[in-house]
Design an enzyme around this catalytic site. Structure first.
Site, PDB file in Angstrom:
ATOM      1  N   GLY B 659      13.283  18.399  55.826  1.00 27.19           N
ATOM      2  CA  GLY B 659      12.652  18.794  57.088  1.00 27.19           C
ATOM      3  C   GLY B 659      13.699  19.161  58.137  1.00 27.19           C
ATOM      4  N   SER B 660      13.375  18.903  59.368  1.00 22.06           N
ATOM      5  CA  SER B 660      14.219  19.345  60.481  1.00 22.06           C
ATOM      6  C   SER B 660      15.590  18.688  60.466  1.00 22.06           C
ATOM      7  CB  SER B 660      13.537  19.057  61.813  1.00 22.06           C
ATOM      8  OG  SER B 660      12.290  19.691  61.859  1.00 22.06           O
ATOM      9  N   ALA B 661      15.727  17.573  59.788  1.00 17.69           N
ATOM     10  CA  ALA B 661      17.045  16.951  59.734  1.00 17.69           C
ATOM     11  C   ALA B 661      18.060  17.902  59.127  1.00 17.69           C
ATOM     12  CB  ALA B 661      16.977  15.660  58.930  1.00 17.69           C
TER      13      ALA B 661
END
Lengths: 178, 917
Positions: B659-661
């Site tokens: 995801g956004s990580a």
């Protein structure tokens, strides 16, 4: 320390196989057959009894005689129950007869030998042996012969309990009779 | 007869003594050097005793040379009648005792003694005594026994044999279902051994005499009849003793001798058929015979009962493999009848195929030389005697070895010169003496029948050698080809014994708090995990039934006291049995941090991993759901069934979309590729179509025009999609791969590689998906922690490790882990990313991760995964200016990263920093 133990294991196996290799080498040496294997059809494929190759010809001690031709074919006694003595050599003459009779060219006082047992001839530059109808038969290299058989140097001729070896180009020796 | 041959005999005998000494010493060392060296000395002396008969032979030979003797009507002595020397250039010579028999017997004894010593030193001392007694008797035979004289008393000899057997039947003591033994004072006598020799003597004398009467030709069948009667009587008596092996052996020997003497192949074949039929008939009459046949055909079907001996013997051979476990280091003591019937399996286990094959070869050569002696004997009597004795030795060896190797049913016969047993050893040494006696008169023959007899004996010799060659091939098959399968067989008690033999070492955390200890003694010994489920995945478990996991598996060798590094390990050297305690292992784990991480994660599924970015040391690794390793033996099968997979180490092997990580990676990639700068701006409209699917930001409202730092701070998907499309798949892949995405990190425990999309997958709009951490991207929490650590460490990535040090049982540190780092990102890029990550926590989506008094840098992640709520991610490191801890948190199906994962990270970071002080 562990390395020592491990090295010891390797050493043990190495020693074992070194031992076996030496035994095998000695055993194989004993199995080597004598140089001349007979080609004659009647003579068997059976190898001569375990005599090793390269056995040096022993110098006989029988007295020499003047009437002898160098380069003759000879029969040498290699096995005998007593008479004729070991090592005795006989020059091969054409029509040489081996038997128990005292009149034979090679007389063998052995009950297993017939009166006239076998005859040796020189034909075509080769030595031929023929059984004369003996009771116990004549053997060449351990095989009983039925017809005339050509001999080569080193072949073994057995009559009764006496075995001769065909020697060619040997040192001159008398042909003894009786 | 040559001095060369006797010199060779002496050399070989000395080599045999050396072999004995080496073998005995190795067994002694393996048992621990506290024991006295007496048995080693005694055993070596016993083998050196073979030099005595050798000297007797050498002296006699020397005397014969100077005084030629000739006996009329018999063979020729070693010196010819006219002084003709028959000294050959070869080793054997035309006459004289075979120079290889004595050394071959000696080397078999030399291999047998250490094997017996290994099983029981008391047995070794006794066996050495029997060897010496046998050597003494052998010398007596060499000096005093005239075979032809003994032959005159043949009927006496035969009667004595039968009487001995009858005595065993009448007065015998019942041992293990057989009546073979007579107790005479302090010793037990086994008449069947002596009887074998006596019967062969009788048969040789009888047959040769009858031959002579028949004029030296082959023997008519009727002459063999009385012999057959004697043989039958002996067989019946042996069966009355229930000594099946000896009965079969005697039958074989009788057949062989009759064949040699008569040459009637048909007769022999008929007798053989009768023998086989009789055995089959016996199988129905006597149950124990039938049992042996069943055990032969399929020992595996009844491993505990009938087939036990064969199965265990084969397993022992398989456990030995090619080179064996090493003297004293195997477990031949679990073999039944290890010192007697199955001694060959014991040797095969500890000396391997190499050693066992050597034994077979030595026996084969011994048999061959025996038949050679027979084929060169001057008289029929001696030829038959030698042939009969050779058959005794060869047939015995083939029967016991063939029985072990499943070529024939197993019968209780001793392996000549190797098995423990005084009667057999003494009798076999006397046999060698007799054979040497025959050899002493060998010469060229003159009896035409004798030549045929010799030919038949040679044929028998070929059969004997052929039998042993078959044994060798079977040995190679069972031990070489089927060895590993046999060693892994469930009926093999060795792995269990190996585990029990050593007290497993302790696993500690970095502050020497025990995580796994061995408690209890002997049978009650077990593994205890004081922290229970807290560190279940990193520590693992060790179960004999279910195997091992975690550090228990990774450091198994060291915990069990075996060398795990260096030359010794490479050579496969096991430590001697003296080792009673394994080594200890110290982990990088900090139990306090582990506790805090577990508490922060709570009951939710997911993982937390804490690293030291400046070394790679793993301070905490929590994976939930977990299990209690103390309950492995009872509950593991159930854990395996559960859908939530408690046994899975999610830290290193849990695969999730990041995801956004992942945007920190995208940012770094763009900066490194030059397509992104802190000033680069894109417009975020709130919603776009990517590969036909709608991607939204801020619920569709969008972030507007944003620059890089802001995009990361607010986690704008569309910005990074655009950035990804601009830099292209290759650039993204390059940086991602450098940071370890898509590759399994080199770690002490098994770690997954995850998935970094290929160039094809990233073609066109595909790179856009990867740029914000979706698509086919898969990472593990460990990998994300490493990314975080690399950023915080200025672009230098250290290899993660869990095992800090190994200690010997006495506490000495024998190995320490060395941190390994390399630069994966240039320092400016890393610094820019760090700056942005600080803002994420200060003012961005990661506010929940902020801590008082310390600057925390991080990134949130909310990873869409079909089939449920998204996974909540948070990666962080602190303090941002000089990080001492790097963290990755994932809460499975937890929802929003900032709301769910960030608070967890905050707690963990606080605890980790506190512990680091």
């Amino acid at each position: 320390m562990e390395l020592v133990v491990w090295a010891g294991r390797v050493l043990l196996l190495a020693l074992l196989y070194l031992f076996l290799a030496q035994v095998v080498r000695a055993a194989l040496r004993d199995l080597r057959l004598p140089a001349a294997a007979p080609e004659a059809p009647a003579a068997g494929a059976e190898p001569p009894e375990g005599a090793p190759a390269g056995l040096p010809v022993a110098p006989p001690l029988a007295p020499t005689s003047p009437d002898v031709s160098p380069g003759a074919a000879l029969l040498e006694v290699v096995a005998s129950p007593g008479a004729p003595p070991l090592g005795r050599r006989y020059v091969l003459r054409p029509g040489l007869v081996i038997g128990r009779a005292a009149t034979s060219d090679i007389a063998i006082p052995d009950p297993f030998v017939s009166t006239t047992h076998a005859r040796c001839d020189l034909r075509g530059g080769r030595v031929w042996v023929e059984d004369l109808g003996s009771r116990n038969g004549t053997l060449v290299n351990g095989r009983r012969i039925s017809g005339p058989v050509a001999l080569r140097a080193g072949d073994r001729l057995t009559v009764g309990r006496v075995t001769f070896r065909l020697v060619e180009d040997g040192p001159p020796v008398s042909a003894a009779a009786v | 007869m040559s001095a060369v041959a006797r010199a060779q005999e002496r050399r070989l005998l000395l080599l045999a003594v050396l072999i004995a000494a080496t073998g005995l010493t190795l067994v002694h060392l393996a048992g621990g050097a506290q024991r006295p060296w007496t048995p080693v000395g005694v055993g070596t002396l016993a083998v050196s005793g073979f030099l005595v008969p050798h000297l007797v032979l050498a002296v006699r030979q020397g005397r014969a040379r100077t005084a030629p003797r000739r006996r009329a009507g018999e063979g020729v002595s070693t010196a010819g009648a006219d002084g003709v020397s028959t000294a050959g250039a070869d080793g054997g010579g035309t006459a004289g005792p075979d120079p290889l028999l004595l050394p071959l017997a000696a080397v078999l004894v030399a291999v047998g003694l250490p094997a017996i010593y290994r099983l029981d030193p008391v047995l070794l001392l006794r066996q050495a005594l029997w060897v010496v007694c046998g050597q003494a008797l052998m010398v007596a035979v060499l000096l005093a026994v005239d075979v032809r004289a003994v032959a005159r008393y043949r009927y006496l000899v035969g009667a004595a044999a039968l009487l001995l057997l009858a005595a065993a039947v009448l007065f015998g003591v019942e041992v293990a279902g057989t009546r073979q033994w007579i107790r005479v004072g302090p010793v037990t006598v086994q008449p069947s051994e002596t009887v074998k020799v006596l019967l062969v003597l009788f048969a040789a004398a009888y047959l040769s005499e009858k031959r002579r009467l028949a004029g030296g030709a082959g023997l008519p069948a009727r002459f063999a009849a009385p012999l057959g009667a004697v043989a039958a009587l002996a067989l019946l008596l042996l069966l009355a003793q229930r000594d099946l092996g000896a009965a079969l052996l005697l039958g074989t020997v009788a057949l062989a001798m009759v064949y040699a003497a008569t040459g009637r192949t048909l007769l022999v074949l008929a007798a053989l058929v009768a023998l086989v039929a009789a055995t089959a008939g016996l199988a129905t009459l006597f149950p124990h015979v039938g049992r042996r046949l069943v055990a032969w055909r399929d020992p595996w079907s009844d491993q505990q009962g009938l087939g036990y001996q064969v199965v265990q013997a084969l397993i022992a051979l398989g456990s030995g493999g090619i080179t064996g476990t090493g003297p004293g280091l195997g477990h031949p003591d679990v073999l039944p009848a290890a010192a007697t019937d199955l001694i060959f399996a014991a040797i095969g286990e500890e000396l391997g195929l190499a050693g066992a094959l050597a034994v077979v070869c030595a026996t084969l050569l011994l048999a061959a030389r025996t038949f050679r002696t027979a084929a060169r004997a001057p008289t029929a009597l001696e030829a038959l005697l030698a042939g009969g004795l050779g058959t005794v030795l060869a047939a015995q060896a083939v029967m016991i070895l063939g029985g072990i190797l499943r070529l024939v049913p197993l019968t209780g016969l001793p392996l000549p010169f190797v098995s423990y047993g005084g009667n057999a050893m003494i009798v076999n040494l006397v046999i060698v003496g007799l054979l040497l006696r025959v050899g002493a008169a060998a010469g060229a023959g003159g009896d035409p029948g004798l030549l045929r007899l010799r030919a038949r004996l040679r044929r028998l010799g070929i059969v004997a050698v052929g039998g042993l060659v078959t044994v060798a091939v079977a040995l190679g098959w069972w031990q070489g080809v089927r060895g590993p399968a046999l060693a892994a067989h469930p009926a093999n008690p060795r792995p269990l014994l190996a585990e029990r033999a050593v007290a497993r070492g302790t696993i500690y955390d970095r502050r020497m708090r025990p995580l796994a200890v061995t408690v209890g003694e002997g049978e009650g010994r077990r593994r205890h995990y004081p922290s229970g489920a807290l560190a279940a995945h990193p520590v693992g478990y060790a179960s004999l039934r279910f195997g091992k996991a975690g550090v228990e598996a990774a450091e198994d060798a060291h915990l069990r006291g075996l060398p795990s590094r260096g030359l010794l390990a490479a050579l496969g050297v096991p430590l001697p049995a003296r080792t009673r305690r394994g080594g200890d292992v110290v982990l990088t784990l900090d139990l306090e941090v582990q506790r805090a991480a577990a508490a922060a994660l709570g009951e939710r599924a997911g993982a937390v991993v804490v690293l030291d970015p400046q070394s790679g040391a793993v301070l905490a690794a929590v994976s939930r759901p977990a299990f209690d390793p103390n309950a492995v033996e009872t509950d593991l099968p159930r854990w395996r069934e559960r859908a939530d997979a408690p046994l899975l180490d999610r830290v290193a092997q849990g695969l999730y979309p990041p995801g956004s990580a992942f945007k920190v990676v995208t940012m770094a990639a763009g900066l490194a590729a030059g397509t992104l700068t802190p000033a680069t701006t894109y417009h975020c409209p709130g919603s776009i179509l990517l590969r036909g699917r709608r991607v939204t930001d801020l619920g569709g409202r969008g972030h507007g025009t944003v620059a890089l730092d802001d995009a990361l701070r607010r986690s704008c998907n569309i910005y990074f999609i655009r950035a990804g499309l601009v830099m292209g798949g290759a650039a993204l892949r390059r940086t991602a791969a450098a940071l370890g995405v898509g590759r399994a990190p080199a770690y002490d425990l098994p770690a997954a590689a995850g998935h970094l999309p290929s160039l094809q997958e990233l073609a066109g709009e595909g790179v856009g998906q990867a740029a914000f951490g979706q698509g086919s991207l898969l990472v593990t929490p460990l990998q994300m922690a490493l990314v975080s650590a690399a950023m915080g460490n200025g672009g230098v990535l250290y290899r993660p490790f869990l095992v800090a040090a190994r200690r010997a049982p006495d506490g000495r540190v024998v190995w320490r882990a060395q941190p390994q780092g390399r630069r994966v990102l240039d320092a400016q890029t890393a610094a820019l990313v760090v700056r942005a990550m600080v803002e994420v926590v200060r003012r961005g989506t990661g506010r929940a991760a902020a801590l008082p008094g310390v600057v925390v840098a991080g990134k949130t992640g909310t990873a869409d995964a079909p089939g449920g709520p998204p996974h909540a991610w948070f990666i962080a490191f602190a303090p941002a200016e000089a990080p001492r801890v790097a963290v990755a948190v994932v809460v499975e199906r937890g929802g929003a990263g900032g709301a769910v994962a960030a608070p967890v990270a905050a707690q963990v970071v606080r605890a980790a920093l506190a512990a680091a002080r």
